[in-house]
Enzyme design. Structure first.
Site, PDB file in Angstrom:
ATOM      1  N   MET A   1       5.918   6.046   2.357  1.00 37.02           N
ATOM      2  CA  MET A   1       5.526   5.981   0.806  1.00 37.02           C
ATOM      3  C   MET A   1       6.780   5.945  -0.070  1.00 37.02           C
ATOM      4  O   MET A   1       6.693   5.367  -1.149  1.00 37.02           O
ATOM      5  CB  MET A   1       4.863   7.276   0.790  1.00 37.02           C
ATOM      6  CG  MET A   1       4.334   7.445  -0.673  1.00 37.02           C
ATOM      7  SD  MET A   1       3.419   8.879  -1.227  1.00 37.02           S
ATOM      8  CE  MET A   1       1.879   8.220  -0.524  1.00 37.02           C
TER       9      MET A   1
ATOM     10  N   ASN B   1       1.402  11.620  -5.691  1.00 35.90           N
ATOM     11  CA  ASN B   1       1.976  11.334  -4.260  1.00 35.90           C
ATOM     12  C   ASN B   1       3.242  11.360  -4.115  1.00 35.90           C
ATOM     13  O   ASN B   1       4.109  11.773  -3.249  1.00 35.90           O
ATOM     14  CB  ASN B   1       1.211  10.083  -3.705  1.00 35.90           C
ATOM     15  CG  ASN B   1      -0.223  10.571  -3.096  1.00 35.90           C
ATOM     16  OD1 ASN B   1      -0.709  11.786  -2.902  1.00 35.90           O
ATOM     17  ND2 ASN B   1      -1.102   9.484  -2.830  1.00 35.90           N
TER      18      ASN B   1
ATOM     19  N   PHE C   1       0.824  -1.226   0.082  1.00 36.15           N
ATOM     20  CA  PHE C   1       0.030  -0.070  -0.030  1.00 36.15           C
ATOM     21  C   PHE C   1       1.172   1.113  -0.130  1.00 36.15           C
ATOM     22  O   PHE C   1       1.922   1.324   0.545  1.00 36.15           O
ATOM     23  CB  PHE C   1      -1.018   0.045   1.073  1.00 36.15           C
ATOM     24  CG  PHE C   1      -1.932  -1.117   1.032  1.00 36.15           C
ATOM     25  CD1 PHE C   1      -3.124  -0.813   0.501  1.00 36.15           C
ATOM     26  CD2 PHE C   1      -1.569  -2.177   1.814  1.00 36.15           C
ATOM     27  CE1 PHE C   1      -4.023  -1.750   0.558  1.00 36.15           C
ATOM     28  CE2 PHE C   1      -2.779  -3.289   1.617  1.00 36.15           C
ATOM     29  CZ  PHE C   1      -3.870  -3.150   1.075  1.00 36.15           C
ATOM     30  N   GLU C   2       0.510   2.436  -0.780  1.00 36.31           N
ATOM     31  CA  GLU C   2       1.337   3.344  -0.972  1.00 36.31           C
ATOM     32  C   GLU C   2       1.815   3.988   0.217  1.00 36.31           C
ATOM     33  O   GLU C   2       2.682   4.657   0.216  1.00 36.31           O
ATOM     34  CB  GLU C   2       0.725   4.292  -1.755  1.00 36.31           C
ATOM     35  CG  GLU C   2      -0.589   4.906  -1.407  1.00 36.31           C
ATOM     36  CD  GLU C   2      -1.290   5.974  -2.671  1.00 36.31           C
ATOM     37  OE1 GLU C   2      -1.714   5.127  -3.571  1.00 36.31           O
ATOM     38  OE2 GLU C   2      -1.211   7.013  -2.489  1.00 36.31           O
ATOM     39  N   ALA C   3       0.893   4.110   1.170  1.00 37.52           N
ATOM     40  CA  ALA C   3       1.345   4.959   2.678  1.00 37.52           C
ATOM     41  C   ALA C   3       2.358   4.281   3.484  1.00 37.52           C
ATOM     42  O   ALA C   3       2.648   4.510   4.355  1.00 37.52           O
ATOM     43  CB  ALA C   3      -0.205   5.261   3.463  1.00 37.52           C
TER      44      ALA C   3
END
Lengths: 256, 331
Positions: A81, B137, A50-52
């Site tokens: 991230m 992001n 997951f990107e976080a």
């Protein structure tokens, strides 16, 4: 044969594309549920990122956010991230798995605006991590509902790269070579991309769906693969896991 | 030919300007514990560029964000790096002639992931009242990382070929070693950031138990940092496990004791997000009168974050969210 709705069909079909032992970076919504279903059925060793910063969780339930605590529940690592994105950038990650807003024949995605950028009809969130994942991962999987408002000749805004304008365009633009969209999973069909032109083509039709029906719900000329197969419908087992473990509250599949 | 994005560059990426600032920032261990009200009043100025830690509805500095809106800080720039409920809170400040948000570097704004789009955040972004520059992001995280490193840019390999690039302030350059194209993203040093952590000592040595999103970079990139902490711990405790410190005190300007400070967001290992409250927030945004009443009840009509918590169900509600967080694997 078990009864199922369009979303259940889409999630079950998509989950089969994630083979055991593969690495997948998943986006918010449908892809979360799909990766979890794969992990709970045929792919217990699926390495989900997951990107976080969540790495290889044993998902206890479907995350509501790609940064919530479930994304690293019994995970192998809780990082940040840059660490996740850089694993993708250096070629470690097999699949990016994204939801779609608008999509065109080359698999280019729009999640930024509908209408003119300076005077948008609707402002959507923007790229988030989608542009990065779609740039870096070897194969991009996209799941979205199939209708002519989403499948358009030209996206209003090209947020995340598909094959851009066709064969060779990604490399020419500066993206890492040999990457790009791989499959598009909808409630009607599973599409791939023509080897030469990099345009979208139907490879599997869901039970009871005709190619004409897919074309009617697509705003660009849809191609047909050399062989078009019929999708295996969701099994009792897949549906049970999806309904009882993945999405028991029916957030996505609309059942409680 | 190398191309440049056409979006606005809101902040100067010159590392020497940042160095001149950091040279005068005190490293000495001084007690920085203060109220959120004092911290926001002292360290957030009108016109500042603001960074928000966490990930939208996860480990966010809700109390500091409410206070910024309550104090009617205006004309802020903002790093919209997966900002969901935090963006929604700040968007509440663009109302009735007030304008908290003026410039936004957007990677993810307006939406709350699977929960849908915030009508009021959409309104302010569609009205043209906020200048916007597009990023991804990772690009935004790298901009913070560049500033944290003390260099003017970093190369990344995303954004190529897209409108996201066209509307960004990134620039294509040639790698001096391979000749390959890379995307240069400029360093971003926010004037001030608000970050919520599990534990901090009185000097600002912080621990985060869980994923760190882009907060390690954000804390180091920012000129001033306001930390809100679930719990203030002793410096002795910090010294027992120095390897658990992820943000060093010399980055931090204010330490605020805010238990349940990420509410209604998720705090890993402490409490889950309050999905009911987030649903109500989203729903009232569709009706102007209801929205005003809601903001009055939850932000303007309270003087302290603890009053907001009380109005949202207080300890009883937190106990339910704690059970949701801790018993998640039992199903």
């Amino acid at each position: 044969m078990a009864a199922y709705n369009a979303m259940e069909l889409m999630i079950c079909v998509a989950s089969r594309l994630l083979e055991d032992g593969a690495t997948v970076a998943v986006g918010t919504g449908g892809p979360c549920a799909t990766a979890m279903l794969a992990q709970k059925t045929h792919a217990p060793n699926l390495y989900i990122m997951f990107e976080a910063g969540g790495m290889a969780p044993q998902l206890p339930s479907m995350p509501i956010s790609v940064g919530d605590s479930r994304t690293f529940y019994r995970g192998l690592m809780a990082t940040g991230m840059c660490d996740v994105m850089e694993a993708c950038q250096r070629g470690v990650v097999d699949y990016a798995f994204l939801g779609g807003g608008q999509i065109d024949a080359y698999g280019n995605l729009n999640s930024t605006v509908i209408g003119d950028y300076d005077h948008p009809k609707v402002r959507f969130p923007g790229s988030g991590g989608a542009n990065d994942f779609a740039s870096f991962c070897w194969h991009t999987l996209i799941m979205t509902q199939h209708d002519a408002r989403r499948f358009v000749e030209r996206v209003d805004f090209l947020t995340s790269p598909g094959y851009l304008t066709g064969a060779g365009a990604r490399e020419e633009a500066g993206l890492p070579p040999n990457t790009g969209p791989y499959r598009v999973i909808t409630d009607l069909a599973v599409m791939g991309f023509d080897e030469k032109t990099k345009r979208m083509q139907v490879e599997y039709l869901h039970p009871g769906v005709s190619f004409e029906q897919v074309q009617q719900n697509t705003g660009f000329e849809m191609l047909q693969g050399d062989e078009v197969h019929e999708t295996q419908p969701p099994s009792e087992g897949e549906l049970r896991v999806l309904r009882e473990q993945v999405d028991p509250h029916g957030y996505l599949i609309g059942r409680a | 030919m190398n191309r440049s994005g056409n979006g606005p560059l809101f902040m100067n990426p010159d590392p020497d300007e940042a160095r001149a600032f950091f040279r005068n920032k005190k490293v000495a261990l001084t007690d920085k514990v203060m109220s959120v009200k004092e911290a926001v009043s002292r360290f957030v100025n009108d016109g500042d560029y603001l960074g928000s830690g966490g990930f939208g509805t996860n480990r966010i500095a809700t109390a500091a964000l409410h206070e910024i809106v309550r104090q009617k800080k205006c004309d802020l720039g903002f790093a919209g790096h997966t900002t969901t409920h935090d963006f929604q809170i700040l968007a509440a400040g663009n109302r009735g002639g007030e304008k908290v948000l003026a410039r936004v570097d957007a990677a993810y704004i307006v939406g709350l992931e699977a929960r849908g789009l915030s009508p009021q955040a959409r309104r302010i972004m569609q009205s043209g009242e906020v200048d916007v520059c597009e990023w991804t992001n990772y690009a935004l995280a790298c901009r913070l990382q560049a500033a944290a490193m003390g260099v003017s840019f970093l190369p990344v390999r995303s954004m190529f070929g897209t409108d996201t690039f066209e509307h960004s302030a990134a620039k294509e350059i040639d790698c001096p070693f391979t000749g390959q194209k890379v995307m240069a993203v400029p360093a971003l040093s926010p004037d001030v950031s608000v970050i919520h952590v599990h534990e901090s000592d009185c000097y600002g040595n912080c621990r985060i138990y869980g994923i760190t999103m882009a907060d390690l970079e954000l804390a180091r990139a920012s000129k001033r940092v306001i930390v809100t902490a679930e719990k203030i711990v002793t410096t002795d405790a910090i010294r027992e496990r120095p390897y658990d410190t992820v943000i060093p005190s010399f980055c931090v300007d204010a330490v605020c004791d805010v238990p349940f400070g990420s509410y209604p967001g998720n705090m890993p290992g402490e409490y889950f997000s309050d999905e009911d409250h987030l649903k109500v927030w989203m729903a009232v945004e569709a009706d102007e009168a209801q929205y005003d009443a809601f903001l009055e009840k939850h932000i303007y009509g309270v003087s302290h974050f603890s009053e907001y918590l009380t109005r949202c169900g207080g300890e009883e509600r937190i106990a339910i969210l704690r059970a949701q967080e801790l018993n998640v694997g039992d199903a």
